[in-house]
Design a protein around this motif. Sequence first.
Motif, PDB file in Angstrom:
ATOM      1  N   UNK A   1       0.839  -1.118   0.231  1.00  0.00           N
ATOM      2  CA  UNK A   1       0.066   0.317  -0.300  1.00  0.00           C
ATOM      3  C   UNK A   1       1.010   1.783  -0.111  1.00  0.00           C
ATOM      4  N   UNK A   2       2.219   1.183   0.120  1.00  0.00           N
ATOM      5  CA  UNK A   2       2.648   3.038   0.349  1.00  0.00           C
ATOM      6  C   UNK A   2       3.610   2.618  -0.661  1.00  0.00           C
TER       7      UNK A   2
ATOM      8  N   UNK B   1       1.843   8.717  10.081  1.00  0.00           N
ATOM      9  CA  UNK B   1       2.987   8.434   8.836  1.00  0.00           C
ATOM     10  C   UNK B   1       2.199   8.279   7.801  1.00  0.00           C
ATOM     11  N   UNK B   2       3.257   8.487   6.921  1.00  0.00           N
ATOM     12  CA  UNK B   2       2.120   9.499   5.263  1.00  0.00           C
ATOM     13  C   UNK B   2       3.263   7.719   4.631  1.00  0.00           C
ATOM     14  N   UNK B   3       1.786   7.745   3.615  1.00  0.00           N
ATOM     15  CA  UNK B   3       2.346   5.839   3.096  1.00  0.00           C
ATOM     16  C   UNK B   3       2.607   7.450   1.098  1.00  0.00           C
TER      17      UNK B   3
ATOM     18  N   UNK C   1      -2.669   8.813   6.600  1.00  0.00           N
ATOM     19  CA  UNK C   1      -3.777   8.154   6.927  1.00  0.00           C
ATOM     20  C   UNK C   1      -3.236   6.757   7.388  1.00  0.00           C
ATOM     21  N   UNK C   2      -1.899   6.554   7.611  1.00  0.00           N
ATOM     22  CA  UNK C   2      -0.961   5.386   8.176  1.00  0.00           C
ATOM     23  C   UNK C   2      -0.505   5.584   9.196  1.00  0.00           C
ATOM     24  N   UNK C   3      -0.672   4.221  10.330  1.00  0.00           N
ATOM     25  CA  UNK C   3      -0.688   4.991  11.921  1.00  0.00           C
ATOM     26  C   UNK C   3       0.347   3.632  12.095  1.00  0.00           C
ATOM     27  N   UNK C   4       1.325   4.077  13.380  1.00  0.00           N
ATOM     28  CA  UNK C   4       2.904   3.200  13.394  1.00  0.00           C
ATOM     29  C   UNK C   4       2.726   2.742  15.037  1.00  0.00           C
TER      30      UNK C   4
ATOM     31  N   UNK D   1      -5.446   4.177   9.373  1.00  0.00           N
ATOM     32  CA  UNK D   1      -6.026   5.271  10.310  1.00  0.00           C
ATOM     33  C   UNK D   1      -7.762   4.547  10.255  1.00  0.00           C
ATOM     34  N   UNK D   2      -8.013   3.567   9.049  1.00  0.00           N
ATOM     35  CA  UNK D   2     -10.438   3.210   9.344  1.00  0.00           C
ATOM     36  C   UNK D   2      -9.510   2.138  10.528  1.00  0.00           C
ATOM     37  N   UNK D   3      -8.159   1.391  10.386  1.00  0.00           N
ATOM     38  CA  UNK D   3      -8.256   0.245  11.166  1.00  0.00           C
ATOM     39  C   UNK D   3      -8.377   0.030  12.363  1.00  0.00           C
TER      40      UNK D   3
END
Length: 351
Positions: A271-272, A310-312, A317-320, A338-340
């Motif tokens: 996805x990135x 975190x940007x993808x 919407x990226x998360x770490x 983010x959605x998860x």
Amino acid sequence: MMIAIFNGDQLFETRACELVVLPDGRQGAIWRGLAYPLELPDHRIEIGSEAFAPNECIPRWARPAARRTFAVIEGVDEAYVLVSGAITDCEEASSRLKGAGYEVIRTGRYLGDPVEDFEADWFVRIVRPTVSSDALSTVLGAVFDDHVSERVSHQTLGEYRAQLIATELASAKAREAALRVEIARLNLESAKAAGTQAQIEELRRAVDLEREARQQADLAAAEAQESLNAARQNRPPPRVGKIRDEIEVVLAALIPEVRLIRDSLDVVAAEFINRRAFYRGLAELRTATARLPPTWKKLKGLEQWWERHMSDGQDDAGRIYVRFSATDRIWDVLISHKSEQSRDITWLDRQ
């Protein structure tokens, strides 16, 4: 093989054509960019009959192979179902999976490497089923019948015919313009020999106009041919490189203090579009133990876990999520979206 091309009862021409096996198993011959059913023993085709795009067919000497409509990347708790085609095909695949009882997490553009030579355009991320012991790809084979691929094929064939007609028309215009230029040139040569200066100037202007028309026709023909070539390909250029291997090598060589957990590697690889923020975020963990930089914050409700946006490469919407393991002095790292977040927090709470 020499094939007789008929238009109704009238013989149009006889030409050497490439033989193929049509998608329905019949023998066929390719003429002017389309594959037509071959009538035996007369070795003739009817240009008014049904036709197929050549990339749907199998060369006569090739061994028939099943046409794939999907591929699967199996993770720990989740899986990516990969499909090719337009966004509508992705939406339909998602709908069919939901209808079959699968929990769809989200869908999106697939940015990873081909899987078993299947080049995907989209992903449908699902929760791995636990009710069956069969391989996920076998289970999904019962969900994906030929409906999607047949619909895509008909759409492709319609577009292919339109592109073919556009190419033929543009080429005809280019040939006609070239002939007009030649006629105008000959008239100019004749006028130079016997005509007046006024006639010569008028013909010269006519030649210039015809030359401009020919250039425009040539450009239109080239553009139409380019579109036709793209339609023949019917899929994006193959992606090169091994993204998963690259990520694993970088982490092992430069950031060995981190350990990706669950399906984090699949998320980054699939996805990135750009992994710069991913590597930068992990690099911040190298010198951190008790406290992390201000870009990190404690995950609400989970004392040991920290999080960071975190940007993808497309959005933020990226998360770490990370947790330091004092036992082996390694950071456990979960990469997600983010959605998860609610689902991820529930999972982290059990670790």
